[in-house]
Design a protein around this motif. Structure first.
Motif, PDB file in Angstrom:
ATOM      1  N   PHE A  49       0.968  -1.068  -0.289  1.00 27.09           N
ATOM      2  CA  PHE A  49      -0.125   0.111  -0.301  1.00 27.09           C
ATOM      3  C   PHE A  49       0.967   1.260   0.130  1.00 27.09           C
ATOM      4  CE2 PHE A  49      -2.324   3.535   1.939  1.00 27.09           C
ATOM      5  CZ  PHE A  49      -4.111   3.482   1.009  1.00 27.09           C
ATOM      6  N   SER A  50       2.052   1.671   0.928  1.00 25.09           N
ATOM      7  CA  SER A  50       2.676   2.413   0.303  1.00 25.09           C
ATOM      8  C   SER A  50       3.999   1.763   1.415  1.00 25.09           C
ATOM      9  CB  SER A  50       2.212   3.811   1.774  1.00 25.09           C
ATOM     10  OG  SER A  50       2.356   2.387   2.983  1.00 25.09           O
ATOM     11  N   LYS A  51       5.199   2.465   0.941  1.00 20.94           N
ATOM     12  CA  LYS A  51       6.624   2.890   1.759  1.00 20.94           C
ATOM     13  C   LYS A  51       6.726   2.354   3.329  1.00 20.94           C
ATOM     14  CE  LYS A  51       8.664   5.195  -1.958  1.00 20.94           C
ATOM     15  NZ  LYS A  51      10.332   6.484  -2.111  1.00 20.94           N
ATOM     16  N   ARG A  52       5.388   3.365   3.721  1.00 17.74           N
ATOM     17  CA  ARG A  52       5.364   2.183   5.840  1.00 17.74           C
ATOM     18  C   ARG A  52       5.169   1.917   5.283  1.00 17.74           C
ATOM     19  NH1 ARG A  52       1.162   5.507  10.063  1.00 17.74           N
ATOM     20  NH2 ARG A  52       0.204   4.710   8.517  1.00 17.74           N
ATOM     21  N   ASP A  53       4.405   1.203   4.987  1.00 13.89           N
ATOM     22  CA  ASP A  53       3.574  -0.027   5.434  1.00 13.89           C
ATOM     23  C   ASP A  53       4.419  -0.563   4.781  1.00 13.89           C
ATOM     24  OD1 ASP A  53       0.708   0.057   6.335  1.00 13.89           O
ATOM     25  OD2 ASP A  53       0.815   1.464   3.875  1.00 13.89           O
ATOM     26  N   ALA A  54       5.257  -1.072   4.357  1.00 17.01           N
ATOM     27  CA  ALA A  54       5.821  -1.870   3.498  1.00 17.01           C
ATOM     28  C   ALA A  54       7.401  -2.509   4.763  1.00 17.01           C
ATOM     29  CB  ALA A  54       6.545  -1.967   2.438  1.00 17.01           C
ATOM     30  N   GLU A  55       7.674  -0.906   4.923  1.00 17.16           N
ATOM     31  CA  GLU A  55       8.671  -1.046   6.357  1.00 17.16           C
ATOM     32  C   GLU A  55       8.317  -1.651   7.188  1.00 17.16           C
ATOM     33  OE1 GLU A  55      11.078   2.390   8.785  1.00 17.16           O
ATOM     34  OE2 GLU A  55      11.578   2.709   6.550  1.00 17.16           O
ATOM     35  N   VAL A  56       6.937  -0.961   7.433  1.00 16.15           N
ATOM     36  CA  VAL A  56       6.761  -1.779   8.763  1.00 16.15           C
ATOM     37  C   VAL A  56       6.433  -3.275   8.415  1.00 16.15           C
ATOM     38  CG1 VAL A  56       4.311  -1.856  10.367  1.00 16.15           C
ATOM     39  CG2 VAL A  56       5.405  -0.011   9.334  1.00 16.15           C
ATOM     40  N   TRP A  57       5.850  -3.625   7.574  1.00 15.49           N
ATOM     41  CA  TRP A  57       5.770  -5.540   7.308  1.00 15.49           C
ATOM     42  C   TRP A  57       7.179  -5.928   7.482  1.00 15.49           C
ATOM     43  CZ3 TRP A  57       2.388  -8.669   8.420  1.00 15.49           C
ATOM     44  CH2 TRP A  57       1.081  -8.117   7.957  1.00 15.49           C
TER      45      TRP A  57
END
Length: 220
Positions: A201-209
């Motif tokens: 969904f977003s760079k932030r979500d990718a980093e969190v996952w």
């Protein structure tokens, strides 16, 4: 007995010690100095808020905004800073609020949501609005956890919408449309993924996952 000059008025103050570690004040200055300091702090906050307000108006003018349309909203914001000079964290918040008020959107500024105080709450839209400066690039995981906790309190039909300050500077007139579209899209994605926002969904979500997968030893 030793004698030292008062840091406030310069009169001589007798003291038992010959090496005072703190500043020495006479009785009158000891009482008045904290009051003077607090008055200066309040004046500083007032001037800071007014300069921030002027920057917000200049931000709108740079976007070729029709300023007469913002006058009523600007008056509301200015009244707010007269009431509480610490009401806003940035000029970007002021601009965002003026845009929303111009569009007759009901807004709660810095409401309490659990242990958090987000920038704004839009109750009719069921949106928590956060205006993110560049420092949030280094707080992705912290922000993600914060968003989850706020939604857990407010309900699944709420969304946290984060708008970077650069978009407030570039075209704040698109703010309300962006808020509604982002909220609608996030709700759609959640419906398709069992209530979860996937990592694409977003760079932030990718980093969190990536952090989640690392914690559970799922990274290849």
């Amino acid at each position: 007995m030793n004698f030292f000059k008062c840091w406030g008025c310069g009169t001589v103050v007798p003291m038992a010690t010959d090496k005072p570690l703190a500043r020495v004040f006479c009785p009158d200055c000891k009482e008045e100095y904290p009051k003077q300091l607090e008055a200066k702090r309040l004046e500083y906050l007032r001037l800071r808020a007014e300069l921030m307000f002027d920057r917000a108006l200049r931000m709108l003018e740079k976007q070729m905004a029709k300023m007469y349309l913002y006058q009523e909203a600007a008056e509301v914001v200015f009244d707010k800073i007269k009431e509480d000079p610490e009401a806003f964290d940035s000029a970007h918040e002021m601009v965002a609020l003026m845009e929303l008020l111009k569009n007759r959107v009901k807004v709660k500024l810095h409401p309490v949501v659990g242990k958090y105080k987000p920038d704004m709450l839009l109750p009719n839209e069921k949106v928590v609005l956060e205006i993110d400066g560049y420092m949030h690039e280094f707080k992705k995981l912290e922000d993600y956890k914060r968003d989850i906790e706020m939604r857990a309190i407010l309900g699944a039909d709420w969304e946290v919408v984060r708008i970077p300050t650069k978009y407030i500077e570039q075209n704040v007139s698109a703010l309300l449309t962006a808020i509604k579209e982002i909220k609608s899209y996030k709700q759609k994605i959640r419906a398709q993924n069992n209530g979860v926002i996937p990592k694409w969904f977003s760079k932030r979500d990718a980093e969190v996952w990536r952090e989640v997968e690392k914690a559970f030893g799922l990274q290849s």
